[in-house]
Design a protein around this motif. Structure first.
Motif, PDB file in Angstrom:
ATOM      1  N   TYR A 139    -101.321  30.820 -51.398  1.00  0.00           N
ATOM      2  CA  TYR A 139    -100.772  31.952 -51.040  1.00  0.00           C
ATOM      3  C   TYR A 139    -100.304  32.728 -52.300  1.00  0.00           C
ATOM      4  N   GLU A 140    -100.730  34.240 -52.129  1.00  0.00           N
ATOM      5  CA  GLU A 140    -100.400  35.053 -53.357  1.00  0.00           C
ATOM      6  C   GLU A 140     -99.178  36.140 -52.818  1.00  0.00           C
ATOM      7  N   GLY A 141     -98.167  36.074 -53.715  1.00  0.00           N
ATOM      8  CA  GLY A 141     -96.928  37.175 -53.274  1.00  0.00           C
ATOM      9  C   GLY A 141     -95.830  36.371 -53.122  1.00  0.00           C
ATOM     10  N   ARG A 142     -94.929  36.996 -52.418  1.00  0.00           N
ATOM     11  CA  ARG A 142     -93.561  36.516 -52.159  1.00  0.00           C
ATOM     12  C   ARG A 142     -93.558  35.698 -51.070  1.00  0.00           C
ATOM     13  N   PHE A 143     -93.378  34.230 -51.115  1.00  0.00           N
ATOM     14  CA  PHE A 143     -93.235  33.460 -50.242  1.00  0.00           C
ATOM     15  C   PHE A 143     -92.004  33.116 -49.709  1.00  0.00           C
ATOM     16  N   THR A 144     -91.517  33.632 -48.510  1.00  0.00           N
ATOM     17  CA  THR A 144     -90.065  33.468 -48.038  1.00  0.00           C
ATOM     18  C   THR A 144     -89.693  32.061 -47.551  1.00  0.00           C
ATOM     19  N   GLU A 145     -88.562  31.951 -47.053  1.00  0.00           N
ATOM     20  CA  GLU A 145     -88.063  30.716 -46.735  1.00  0.00           C
ATOM     21  C   GLU A 145     -88.639  30.455 -44.850  1.00  0.00           C
ATOM     22  N   ASP A 146     -89.028  31.605 -44.463  1.00  0.00           N
ATOM     23  CA  ASP A 146     -89.402  31.665 -42.887  1.00  0.00           C
ATOM     24  C   ASP A 146     -90.870  31.632 -42.757  1.00  0.00           C
ATOM     25  N   MET A 147     -91.537  31.463 -43.861  1.00  0.00           N
ATOM     26  CA  MET A 147     -92.938  31.501 -43.948  1.00  0.00           C
ATOM     27  C   MET A 147     -93.588  29.930 -44.128  1.00  0.00           C
ATOM     28  N   LEU A 148     -94.620  29.646 -43.229  1.00  0.00           N
ATOM     29  CA  LEU A 148     -95.431  28.201 -43.424  1.00  0.00           C
ATOM     30  C   LEU A 148     -96.888  28.680 -43.221  1.00  0.00           C
ATOM     31  N   GLN A 149     -97.296  28.746 -41.879  1.00  0.00           N
ATOM     32  CA  GLN A 149     -98.804  29.212 -41.804  1.00  0.00           C
ATOM     33  C   GLN A 149     -99.343  30.321 -41.879  1.00  0.00           C
ATOM     34  N   GLU A 150     -99.585  30.627 -43.337  1.00  0.00           N
ATOM     35  CA  GLU A 150    -100.110  32.223 -43.572  1.00  0.00           C
ATOM     36  C   GLU A 150    -101.460  32.247 -43.964  1.00  0.00           C
ATOM     37  N   GLY A 151    -102.176  31.376 -43.548  1.00  0.00           N
ATOM     38  CA  GLY A 151    -103.695  31.249 -43.707  1.00  0.00           C
ATOM     39  C   GLY A 151    -104.063  30.892 -45.153  1.00  0.00           C
ATOM     40  N   GLN A 152    -103.152  30.094 -45.738  1.00  0.00           N
ATOM     41  CA  GLN A 152    -103.459  29.828 -47.092  1.00  0.00           C
ATOM     42  C   GLN A 152    -104.250  28.483 -47.248  1.00  0.00           C
ATOM     43  N   GLN A 153    -104.904  28.348 -48.325  1.00  0.00           N
ATOM     44  CA  GLN A 153    -105.662  27.013 -48.615  1.00  0.00           C
ATOM     45  C   GLN A 153    -104.743  26.297 -49.507  1.00  0.00           C
ATOM     46  N   PHE A 154    -105.408  24.998 -49.780  1.00  0.00           N
ATOM     47  CA  PHE A 154    -104.493  23.851 -50.786  1.00  0.00           C
ATOM     48  C   PHE A 154    -105.536  23.357 -51.647  1.00  0.00           C
ATOM     49  N   CYS A 155    -104.936  22.898 -52.930  1.00  0.00           N
ATOM     50  CA  CYS A 155    -105.490  22.728 -53.848  1.00  0.00           C
ATOM     51  C   CYS A 155    -105.592  21.207 -54.103  1.00  0.00           C
ATOM     52  N   ASN A 156    -105.032  20.298 -53.265  1.00  0.00           N
ATOM     53  CA  ASN A 156    -105.076  18.811 -53.397  1.00  0.00           C
ATOM     54  C   ASN A 156    -104.586  18.317 -52.035  1.00  0.00           C
ATOM     55  N   TYR A 157    -104.662  16.936 -51.752  1.00  0.00           N
ATOM     56  CA  TYR A 157    -104.195  16.249 -50.611  1.00  0.00           C
ATOM     57  C   TYR A 157    -102.737  16.390 -50.461  1.00  0.00           C
ATOM     58  N   TYR A 158    -102.188  16.195 -51.666  1.00  0.00           N
ATOM     59  CA  TYR A 158    -100.678  16.413 -51.646  1.00  0.00           C
ATOM     60  C   TYR A 158    -100.103  17.638 -50.854  1.00  0.00           C
ATOM     61  N   GLU A 159    -100.684  18.859 -51.368  1.00  0.00           N
ATOM     62  CA  GLU A 159    -100.115  20.183 -50.968  1.00  0.00           C
ATOM     63  C   GLU A 159    -100.528  20.137 -49.143  1.00  0.00           C
ATOM     64  N   PRO A 299    -116.454  14.775 -62.265  1.00  0.00           N
ATOM     65  CA  PRO A 299    -115.998  15.525 -61.038  1.00  0.00           C
ATOM     66  C   PRO A 299    -114.828  14.756 -60.376  1.00  0.00           C
ATOM     67  N   GLU A 300    -114.406  13.504 -60.839  1.00  0.00           N
ATOM     68  CA  GLU A 300    -113.245  12.946 -60.304  1.00  0.00           C
ATOM     69  C   GLU A 300    -112.135  12.816 -61.327  1.00  0.00           C
ATOM     70  N   SER A 301    -112.265  13.659 -62.312  1.00  0.00           N
ATOM     71  CA  SER A 301    -111.065  13.862 -63.276  1.00  0.00           C
ATOM     72  C   SER A 301    -109.631  14.054 -62.419  1.00  0.00           C
ATOM     73  N   ASP A 302    -108.868  13.430 -62.989  1.00  0.00           N
ATOM     74  CA  ASP A 302    -107.319  13.655 -62.509  1.00  0.00           C
ATOM     75  C   ASP A 302    -106.981  15.048 -62.423  1.00  0.00           C
ATOM     76  N   LEU A 303    -107.313  15.906 -63.726  1.00  0.00           N
ATOM     77  CA  LEU A 303    -106.932  17.400 -63.864  1.00  0.00           C
ATOM     78  C   LEU A 303    -107.623  18.106 -62.334  1.00  0.00           C
ATOM     79  N   LEU A 304    -108.851  17.717 -62.075  1.00  0.00           N
ATOM     80  CA  LEU A 304    -109.553  18.472 -60.886  1.00  0.00           C
ATOM     81  C   LEU A 304    -108.802  18.149 -59.766  1.00  0.00           C
ATOM     82  N   LYS A 305    -108.692  16.699 -59.595  1.00  0.00           N
ATOM     83  CA  LYS A 305    -107.962  16.041 -58.192  1.00  0.00           C
ATOM     84  C   LYS A 305    -106.540  16.619 -57.917  1.00  0.00           C
ATOM     85  N   SER A 306    -105.703  16.985 -59.118  1.00  0.00           N
ATOM     86  CA  SER A 306    -104.381  17.315 -58.980  1.00  0.00           C
ATOM     87  C   SER A 306    -104.521  18.820 -58.705  1.00  0.00           C
ATOM     88  N   GLY A 307    -105.312  19.502 -59.058  1.00  0.00           N
ATOM     89  CA  GLY A 307    -105.241  21.073 -58.988  1.00  0.00           C
ATOM     90  C   GLY A 307    -104.316  21.494 -60.121  1.00  0.00           C
TER      91      GLY A 307
END
Length: 360
Positions: A139-159, A299-307
Motif C-alpha cells: 500500500y502506498e500512502g497514509r495507512f491508518t489504524e482502521d485500514m486492513l483490506q485495501e487491495g494491497q499485495q505482499f512482498c513475502n510470505y511473512y507479510e 532466484p532463491e536468494s534471501d534478499l529476494l525472498k525477504s522483499g
C-alpha cells in the motif's frame, strides 16, 4: 488461581511483557506461557530470572504445546486452562521475512485460528493480538489504524500470513473482546541496545562497522523519500503493557510505530554518526535492475525472498492516532530514532556473535 495465557515466551517481546503482566496483576493471578519443547531449558531459565527479580515465585507456569494443533498441544489440560484464563496474549509467530509458505501458514494463520478458538471457548475478558505494520503490504500512502483490506499485495510470505491472521482476528471481534497491536520494525532496547537477533536494519550497522572512517552504503533510488519505521523493544512492551490494561483499548487497533520516523537515507546516516564515521555516503542504485540481476543469478536468494529491497523504499506511512491519544498522560511515547541509535550500534559492536535466527 486465575491465569493470563500467553504465547511467544521466551521470545524477544514475550519475555519482557511477562514482567509487565506480573506487575499489573495481584498474587492471585499467574501467567501461563505456552512454550515449544525445544525452548524448554531457555524458558525455565528466563522464568526463574523474572520470578526472582519481581518476587513472584511460582507465578509463571510453563506448559509445553503447539499452536498448530487444534488443542494447542495441551491435551487433557486444555479445558481447565481455557476455563481459568482471564486474558489471552497471542505473540507467537514465525518472524522471518524469508520463511516458506507452509510453515508460515501453519503457525501464523492456523495457529492464530486455534488461539482464537481457545479465547472464545473460555469467554476471556480480552484477547490481545500482536500483528505488525507489514499488513500494509505494498500500500502506498497514509495507512491508518482502521485500514486492513485495501487491495494491497505482499512482498513475502511473512507479510501475507500476518495479514491473513489479522483478518481472522478482526472477523471474530464481535464474539471475542479484542485489542490489536501493530508494531513497527522492532529493534533493540532504547536504553541498552539489547536484542536477540540482528536482522533488517542491522545490515546497515554491520556494513558501517566493517568500513573505515568514510563509509559508503548502497540504497535503492527513492530511499531518501521513503520512511523506515523502527521502534525499540521497550517502547513496544511498555505501550502494550499499558494499553492492554485500560478499558478504552477494547475493540481498537494500535500502530505501535514511530509517529515521526526517519527516511531510509536519514536512518543510514544516523547509524553512521552513531558508529563514529566522519562521513557516510549513501549511493543510490536502480532497484529494478538489481532485482532482475538477483532473480537471474540467484532466484532463491534471501534478499529476494525477504522483499528486503522493498522495505528500503516502503510506500506506506503509518498513522498512530489511536496509540498517541490513548498513551497520553502515561509517560510512554516512542523515542526519536536519533536518541537511541548509538545504543543499538554499541550493542552490536560489543556483541558481534549474536545469532541472526528468529525464535519461531
Amino acid at each position: 488461581m486465575t491465569t493470563v495465557f500467553l504465547t511467544g515466551f521466551p521470545g524477544f517481546l514475550g519475555s519482557a511483557l511477562v514482567e509487565r503482566l506480573l506487575e499489573r496483576h495481584d498474587a492471585e493471578t499467574s501467567v501461563t506461557c505456552l512454550i515449544q519443547a525445544k525452548y524448554r531449558s531457555q524458558a525455565e531459565s528466563k522464568a526463574e530470572e523474572i520470578e526472582a527479580e519481581h518476587d513472584a515465585e511460582g507465578r509463571i507456569e510453563l506448559v509445553e504445546g503447539d499452536i498448530t494443533n487444534a488443542d494447542l498441544g495441551l491435551g487433557e489440560a486444555y479445558d481447565d486452562l481455557q476455563a481459568d484464563s482471564v486474558e489471552v496474549y497471542h505473540l507467537a509467530a514465525i518472524y522471518d521475512l524469508t520463511m516458506d509458505r507452509e510453515p508460515g501458514r501453519l503457525v501464523n494463520i492456523e495457529g492464530t485460528r486455534h488461539v482464537l478458538d481457545f479465547a472464545e471457548g473460555g469467554n476471556v475478558d480480552r484477547l490481545h493480538y500482536v500483528s505488525s505494520v507489514v499488513v500494509s503490504g505494498t500500500y502506498e500512502g497514509r495507512f491508518t489504524e482502521d485500514m486492513l483490506q485495501e487491495g494491497q499485495q505482499f512482498c513475502n510470505y511473512y507479510e501475507t500470513t500476518k495479514h491473513m491472521a489479522e483478518v481472522l482476528v478482526q472477523q471474530r471481534m464481535a464474539e471475542i473482546p479484542t485489542t490489536i497491536y501493530r508494531p513497527g520494525v522492532a529493534v533493540g532496547d532504547s536504553e541498552t541496545g539489547e536484542t536477540q537477533k540482528y536482522d533488517g536494519p542491522y545490515a546497515f550497522v554491520e556494513m558501517l562497522l566493517d568500513q573505515g572512517n568514510n563509509a559508503v552504503i548502497p540504497a535503492p533510488r527513492g530511499a531518501s523519500d521513503a520512511e523506515f519505521n523502527l521502534v525499540p523493544r521497550d517502547y513496544v512492551v511498555d505501550a502494550l503493557g499499558y494499553l492492554s490494561g485500560i478499558e478504552e483499548s477494547e475493540g481498537k487497533v494500535y500502530h505501535l510505530a514511530d509517529p515521526d520516523p526517519p527516511t531510509t537515507t536519514e536512518l543510514i546516516k544516523t547509524f553512521g554518526d552513531a558508529a563514529g564515521k566522519s562521513r557516510t555516503i549513501v549511493v543510490p542504485y536502480p532497484k529494478g535492475i538489481v532485482k532482475g540481476l538477483l532473480a537471474s543469478l540467484s532466484p532463491e536468494s534471501d534478499l529476494l525472498k525477504s522483499g528486503g529491497l522493498e522495505y528500503q523504499t516502503w510506500g506506506a506511512s503509518f498513522d498512530c492516532t489511536n496509540a498517541v491519544e490513548d498513551l497520553e498522560g502515561s509517560g510512554i511515547e516512542c523515542p526519536p530514532f536519533d536518541s537511541y541509535a548509538e545504543n543499538l550500534v554499541e550493542f552490536v559492536r560489543e556483541n558481534p556473535d549474536i545469532d541472526e535466527g528468529a525464535m519461531n
